[in-house]
Write a protein that holds these residues in place. Structure first.
Motif, PDB file in Angstrom:
ATOM      1  N   LYS A   3     -11.976  60.814  19.231  1.00  0.00           N
ATOM      2  CA  LYS A   3     -12.443  61.925  20.071  1.00  0.00           C
ATOM      3  C   LYS A   3     -13.018  61.386  21.372  1.00  0.00           C
ATOM      4  O   LYS A   3     -13.669  60.340  21.387  1.00  0.00           O
ATOM      5  N   PHE A   4     -12.775  62.138  22.459  1.00  0.00           N
ATOM      6  CA  PHE A   4     -13.253  61.758  23.789  1.00  0.00           C
ATOM      7  C   PHE A   4     -13.800  62.990  24.502  1.00  0.00           C
ATOM      8  O   PHE A   4     -13.626  64.117  24.038  1.00  0.00           O
ATOM      9  N   GLN A  13      -7.228  56.719  29.196  1.00  0.00           N
ATOM     10  CA  GLN A  13      -7.649  55.324  29.364  1.00  0.00           C
ATOM     11  C   GLN A  13      -7.613  54.568  28.034  1.00  0.00           C
ATOM     12  O   GLN A  13      -7.206  53.410  27.974  1.00  0.00           O
ATOM     13  N   PHE A  14      -8.031  55.239  26.980  1.00  0.00           N
ATOM     14  CA  PHE A  14      -7.980  54.640  25.645  1.00  0.00           C
ATOM     15  C   PHE A  14      -6.532  54.311  25.263  1.00  0.00           C
ATOM     16  O   PHE A  14      -6.230  53.206  24.808  1.00  0.00           O
ATOM     17  N   ILE A  15      -5.636  55.255  25.465  1.00  0.00           N
ATOM     18  CA  ILE A  15      -4.228  55.068  25.112  1.00  0.00           C
ATOM     19  C   ILE A  15      -3.605  53.934  25.919  1.00  0.00           C
ATOM     20  O   ILE A  15      -2.803  53.153  25.399  1.00  0.00           O
ATOM     21  N   GLY A  33      -9.269  65.175  25.269  1.00  0.00           N
ATOM     22  CA  GLY A  33     -10.362  64.898  24.343  1.00  0.00           C
ATOM     23  C   GLY A  33      -9.992  64.294  23.005  1.00  0.00           C
ATOM     24  O   GLY A  33     -10.851  64.166  22.137  1.00  0.00           O
ATOM     25  N   TYR A  34      -8.747  63.912  22.817  1.00  0.00           N
ATOM     26  CA  TYR A  34      -8.394  63.340  21.515  1.00  0.00           C
ATOM     27  C   TYR A  34      -7.243  62.336  21.636  1.00  0.00           C
ATOM     28  O   TYR A  34      -6.494  62.345  22.602  1.00  0.00           O
ATOM     29  N   ALA A  35      -7.151  61.510  20.611  1.00  0.00           N
ATOM     30  CA  ALA A  35      -5.999  60.630  20.427  1.00  0.00           C
ATOM     31  C   ALA A  35      -5.822  60.426  18.925  1.00  0.00           C
ATOM     32  O   ALA A  35      -6.804  60.346  18.191  1.00  0.00           O
TER      33      ALA A  35
END
Length: 103
Positions: A43-44, A52-54, A75-77
């Motif tokens: 969650k983001f 950015q996480f991905i 907000g999610y990955a």
């Protein structure tokens, strides 16, 4: 993490649970063909943080030669990991999961 090109058996459920203890918050699931994989939801606060996480996950995956299935949005990955060549899980899947957790 060493890319798997097949020729080894996939982990059975007892072996999976031994390695699952070494990663944080990953779930073991089974597909319609009874092949195991691990998956984790992240969650983001917004789309940019997810993106950015991905991008960081992608850099790790490319460096390791081990590419997870990725689904993301505002907000999610969601990251799904398995070794397609053996239709299941191997040690390298858990190594990749641990590296993703360090992001």
């Amino acid at each position: 993490c060493v890319p798997c090109e097949g020729g080894i058996p996939a982990f059975d459920i007892s072996e999976i649970h031994k390695y699952l203890k070494k990663v944080d918050g990953w779930d073991v699931l089974e597909d319609s063909k009874k092949n195991f994989y691990i998956e984790k939801n992240f969650k983001f606060n917004n789309y940019s943080e997810s993106e950015q996480f991905i991008l960081k996950v992608g850099k790790i995956a490319e460096a390791e030669g081990h590419h997870p299935d990725i689904n993301f949005g505002w907000g999610y990955a969601k990251i799904k990991i398995s070794t397609h060549a053996i239709k299941g899980l191997a040690e390298s899947d858990f190594i990749l999961a641990a590296k993703i957790d360090k992001i």
